[in-house]
Design a protein around this motif. Structure first.
Motif, PDB file in Angstrom:
ATOM      1  N   ASP A  30      32.805  49.022  44.813  1.00  0.00           N
ATOM      2  CA  ASP A  30      33.807  48.015  44.451  1.00  0.00           C
ATOM      3  C   ASP A  30      34.065  48.022  42.948  1.00  0.00           C
ATOM      4  OD1 ASP A  30      34.018  47.267  47.072  1.00  0.00           O
ATOM      5  OD2 ASP A  30      32.691  45.522  46.888  1.00  0.00           O
ATOM      6  N   GLN A  31      33.010  48.207  42.161  1.00  0.00           N
ATOM      7  CA  GLN A  31      33.179  48.219  40.704  1.00  0.00           C
ATOM      8  C   GLN A  31      33.992  49.430  40.256  1.00  0.00           C
ATOM      9  OE1 GLN A  31      32.286  45.786  38.738  1.00  0.00           O
ATOM     10  NE2 GLN A  31      32.951  46.772  36.845  1.00  0.00           N
ATOM     11  N   ARG A  84      38.754  49.885  38.414  1.00  0.00           N
ATOM     12  CA  ARG A  84      39.493  50.704  37.444  1.00  0.00           C
ATOM     13  C   ARG A  84      40.228  51.866  38.117  1.00  0.00           C
ATOM     14  NH1 ARG A  84      38.375  50.159  32.008  1.00  0.00           N
ATOM     15  NH2 ARG A  84      38.860  52.361  31.649  1.00  0.00           N
ATOM     16  N   TYR A  85      39.557  52.480  39.119  1.00  0.00           N
ATOM     17  CA  TYR A  85      40.157  53.665  39.741  1.00  0.00           C
ATOM     18  C   TYR A  85      41.415  53.309  40.520  1.00  0.00           C
ATOM     19  CZ  TYR A  85      40.497  57.971  42.483  1.00  0.00           C
ATOM     20  OH  TYR A  85      40.942  59.135  43.052  1.00  0.00           O
ATOM     21  N   GLY A  86      41.467  52.129  41.100  1.00  0.00           N
ATOM     22  CA  GLY A  86      42.604  51.758  41.932  1.00  0.00           C
ATOM     23  C   GLY A  86      43.836  51.346  41.164  1.00  0.00           C
ATOM     24  N   GLN A  89      41.425  56.583  31.353  1.00  0.00           N
ATOM     25  CA  GLN A  89      42.866  56.786  31.470  1.00  0.00           C
ATOM     26  C   GLN A  89      43.324  58.091  30.849  1.00  0.00           C
ATOM     27  OE1 GLN A  89      44.295  54.697  33.484  1.00  0.00           O
ATOM     28  NE2 GLN A  89      42.335  53.594  33.527  1.00  0.00           N
ATOM     29  N   SER A  90      42.446  58.774  30.101  1.00  0.00           N
ATOM     30  CA  SER A  90      42.847  60.037  29.466  1.00  0.00           C
ATOM     31  C   SER A  90      41.701  61.036  29.513  1.00  0.00           C
ATOM     32  CB  SER A  90      43.265  59.800  28.014  1.00  0.00           C
ATOM     33  OG  SER A  90      42.139  59.535  27.198  1.00  0.00           O
ATOM     34  N   ALA A 146      43.372  59.663  45.127  1.00  0.00           N
ATOM     35  CA  ALA A 146      44.682  59.023  44.908  1.00  0.00           C
ATOM     36  C   ALA A 146      44.594  57.505  44.917  1.00  0.00           C
ATOM     37  CB  ALA A 146      45.681  59.514  45.954  1.00  0.00           C
ATOM     38  N   GLN A 147      43.678  56.964  44.119  1.00  0.00           N
ATOM     39  CA  GLN A 147      43.485  55.513  43.953  1.00  0.00           C
ATOM     40  C   GLN A 147      43.045  54.810  45.239  1.00  0.00           C
ATOM     41  OE1 GLN A 147      46.892  56.650  42.452  1.00  0.00           O
ATOM     42  NE2 GLN A 147      45.236  57.435  41.172  1.00  0.00           N
ATOM     43  N   GLN A 148      42.549  55.565  46.182  1.00  0.00           N
ATOM     44  CA  GLN A 148      42.062  54.989  47.432  1.00  0.00           C
ATOM     45  C   GLN A 148      40.613  55.417  47.648  1.00  0.00           C
ATOM     46  OE1 GLN A 148      43.926  52.882  49.337  1.00  0.00           O
ATOM     47  NE2 GLN A 148      45.593  53.089  47.848  1.00  0.00           N
ATOM     48  N   VAL A 149      39.911  54.643  48.442  1.00  0.00           N
ATOM     49  CA  VAL A 149      38.542  54.997  48.776  1.00  0.00           C
ATOM     50  C   VAL A 149      38.396  54.964  50.292  1.00  0.00           C
ATOM     51  CG1 VAL A 149      37.752  52.591  48.552  1.00  0.00           C
ATOM     52  CG2 VAL A 149      36.094  54.458  48.445  1.00  0.00           C
ATOM     53  N   ILE A 150      37.734  55.978  50.815  1.00  0.00           N
ATOM     54  CA  ILE A 150      37.511  56.086  52.257  1.00  0.00           C
ATOM     55  C   ILE A 150      36.014  55.991  52.495  1.00  0.00           C
ATOM     56  CG2 ILE A 150      37.803  57.511  54.304  1.00  0.00           C
ATOM     57  CD1 ILE A 150      40.139  58.883  52.860  1.00  0.00           C
TER      58      ILE A 150
END
Length: 689
Positions: A148-149, A153-155, A257-258, A303-307
């Motif tokens: 979750d943490q 940021r990743y999402g 971010q970079s 791609a900003q998702q988690v499975i």
């Protein structure tokens, strides 16, 4: 000796100063560690709810339950008397999901109870040091908390991600760093010693006894909390540098971010881990581009998702579980609330400051063992009794006798027996053989033939020695002006530059000799009182100052010698001091940077504070040698141990630890250099101010 007399002795209070365990014939001393039976029973209850499997003794939790009351009572007595002895863990291999095998250790039920007891006692202090970056082995946190943490940021948007893994993390934790961290948290030294015993107890693997010299037991109750403590400073450095670390054990993720941010941060993290003798796994550590995916804690990020991983559930008839070991990394620390017991603070809390060395100075003394305690007798009276668990060195001065039982226990516990003359001259040592690790020995032999490595190491050692010598002169000059000191400070700085530019080790040694001559002349000019000193004389020491220096250098060398052997290094393969028969060249190398820091500064303090007078020393003997009288020797040993327990900031780890612990950390610094774990050569410990 009757039980009543022994019990009475254990209830007396030691009159100890800091770390010294010296023999003072004017005082009888005893002790008892504060342990509550209720806490041991609570620890047993938690162990009973865990794995029922047996350790090397074959005792399962079910079998232990039948004798639990007797065993817990025995443990309570042994812990109070500080004679508890840990058993080796039972080692076995389990397959890794990624391939290969993982070595797991299973302690005996008794040791698991003690580990749980220690965890209950120290965990609140450990938890206070942890940051929000750490998610493993902590109550109330899980892999889902870490995931979750990461998604916070990743999402948000396409990101660059550092996916990292620390190579062989649990197996490579330096005991010196870890124990230094525990001491810095002001955890009672009796508990630190018990933890150290658990770390160093060894393992029986496929019928063979195996004794590592670093690492924590995978599968151990204490291991998860200790692993988090080990990385707590790394976590804080990341936080200070605004690196949004999410760490679960030895796996971590950082979202940026970079690419530039990610690359710079990865370099810093690599250096910080290297400072505590850890390395990143090159196969598992990488920077993940925004269009790539990665896996963390079994979850697939893309791609900003988690499975989440797919879980397969099997419904089978419940059967009674057979006793089997639980393997894998340590699970989260389970902390229970223990009953509060209000008692007066035991007096032992006031004097327990890391006792490590037993000095026997009285001529005709007899050292024996009874009930796992070293006992010193003189004139048919017992003068001191110290648990073997508290001792790491025994130093015998002059005509002292050691019983067969004391020798056997010392060898079993790997406690060196050091033999010195009554004047402090080193004769030899009795200790267990075969401690050198083969991989270290091969690396040392190879490095001893590598001219570039030898030159680099020699330069670093000499520059470190000259730097510390110069710093000591600068400190002493603040209290007493000296033209000789001013000149030496200036010229030693020039010599340090010449050493760095020298092409050969022989040239470096020439500059070192010039620096030593300048240093000792200036050093003598900064001493007060009736003692004169203008040059160094060794065998024999011809004046009181040289006598104190020689004794200090001997004790320093023996401390470093024991720590070098404990680390698994061979003492005869040095770099500045080339290998020679009957000379521990590596020890000669490693003590150089500590001469001014540990010994010369102490001697200057003793002289300038008028702690010694000329009457404390013998007249010159037939060879011109001057030595301390027995009372003066005891006084020196007391101040020496106080010096070793004085705290300083270790420059490479950033931890504030005792000077004695710094010796150990520098031994590991050298081990990391010869194995290639850190690049850039050996970094001596130098004074910053």
């Amino acid at each position: 000796m009757t039980y009543e007399l022994t019990h009475k002795l254990t209830e007396l209070t030691y009159e100890l100063t800091l770390a010294v365990v010296s023999m003072d014939l004017s005082t009888k001393r005893g002790y008892s560690m504060q342990v509550y039976a209720e806490h041991l029973h609570a620890a047993w209850g938690m162990v009973q709810r865990g794995s029922p499997a047996a350790g090397v003794d074959g005792i399962t939790t079910d079998l232990f339950a039948g004798v639990a009351q007797e065993q817990l009572g025995q443990m309570h007595r042994q812990l109070r008397q500080e004679i508890y002895g840990a058993s080796p863990a039972k080692g076995f291999f389990v397959p890794k999901k990624s391939g290969g095998q993982r070595l797991i250790g299973l302690s005996t039920v008794r040791d698991r109870i003690l580990q749980r007891y220690l965890l209950q006692a120290i965990y609140p202090r450990l938890e206070a040091t942890f940051t929000d970056s750490a998610f493993a082995y902590r109550p109330g946190l899980s892999i889902y908390s870490a995931v979750d943490q990461v998604m916070i940021r990743y999402g948000e948007q396409p990101s660059w991600v550092i996916k990292g893994d620390i190579q062989q993390f649990f197996d490579n934790l330096s005991w010196g760093v870890l124990l230094g961290q525990l001491e810095r948290l002001k955890i009672p030294l009796a508990k630190v010693r018990l933890i150290e015993q658990q770390l160093k107890t060894g393992m029986v693997l496929q019928g063979q006894f195996y004794r590592p010299n670093k690492g924590v037991l995978q599968g151990g109750i204490l291991s998860g909390a200790l692993a988090n403590l080990y990385l707590s400073e790394f976590d804080r450095l990341c936080l200070k540098a605004q690196i949004p670390l999410v760490r679960y054990g030895d796996d971590f993720v950082v979202v940026f971010q970079s690419y530039l941010q990610a690359n710079r941060s990865l370099v810093m993290m690599h250096d910080w881990l290297e400072d505590i003798y850890l390395t990143l796994n090159p196969q598992k550590t990488r920077i993940v581009a925004p269009d790539e995916g990665f896996t963390f804690l079994g979850h697939q990020f893309q791609a900003q998702q988690v499975i989440a991983p797919v879980r397969t559930w099997f419904h089978t008839k419940k059967e009674k579980k057979a006793a089997r070991p639980v393997y894998g990394p340590p699970k989260a620390c389970s902390i229970i609330r223990l009953p509060k017991i209000k008692t007066k603070k035991s007096t032992d809390e006031y004097w327990r400051d890391g006792m490590t060395t037993l000095y026997v100075t009285e001529q005709g003394a007899y050292l024996r063992v009874r009930h796992q305690q070293f006992q010193v007798f003189h004139e048919q009276q017992m003068r001191i009794s110290v648990p073997a668990n508290n001792i790491t060195f025994v130093v015998l001065f002059g005509a002292c006798t050691v019983s067969h039982g004391a020798v056997r226990l010392a060898l079993q516990r790997r406690i060196p027996l050091l033999y010195l003359s009554n004047k402090g001259r080193y004769f030899g040592r009795l200790e267990t053989t075969g401690q050198a690790r083969i991989d270290y020995l091969v690396a040392q032999v190879a490095k001893s033939q590598d001219e570039a490595f030898i030159r680099q190491q020699a330069m670093n050692v000499i520059v470190g020695k000259l730097h510390n010598s110069r710093k000591l002169l600068m400190r002493l000059r603040q209290r007493r002006a000296s033209d000789l000191a001013t000149k030496a400070i200036r010229e030693i700085a020039v010599l340090m530059k010449k050493v760095q530019a020298a092409e050969t080790v022989e040239s470096m040694l020439g500059y070192e000799g010039q620096g030593a001559s300048l240093y000792f002349r200036a050093y003598g000019s900064l001493l007060k009182g009736p003692f004169s000193f203008d040059k160094r004389t060794r065998r024999p020491p011809t004046d009181p100052v040289n006598s104190l220096l020689s004794l200090g250098y001997t004790l320093l060398s023996q401390n470093v010698h024991a720590m070098t052997e404990a680390a698994g290094l061979h003492t005869h393969f040095g770099n500045l001091h080339v290998p020679q028969p009957n000379r521990p060249s590596l020890i000669c190398d490693l003590v150089e940077e500590f001469r001014a820091m540990a010994v010369d500064s102490l001697v200057a303090y003793l002289i300038n504070s008028n702690i010694y007078t000329p009457e404390d020393f013998t007249p010159p003997d037939g060879r011109g040698g001057v030595y301390l009288h027995p009372d003066g020797l005891k006084r020196f040993l007391k101040h020496w141990e106080e010096k070793l327990q004085s705290e300083t900031v270790h420059p490479h780890t950033g931890y504030k630890v005792s000077l004695r612990r710094c010796f150990e950390l520098q031994v590991w610094e050298y081990a990391a250099c010869i194995t290639g774990e850190r690049e850039g050569g050996y970094r001596p410990m130098v004074w910053k101010k």
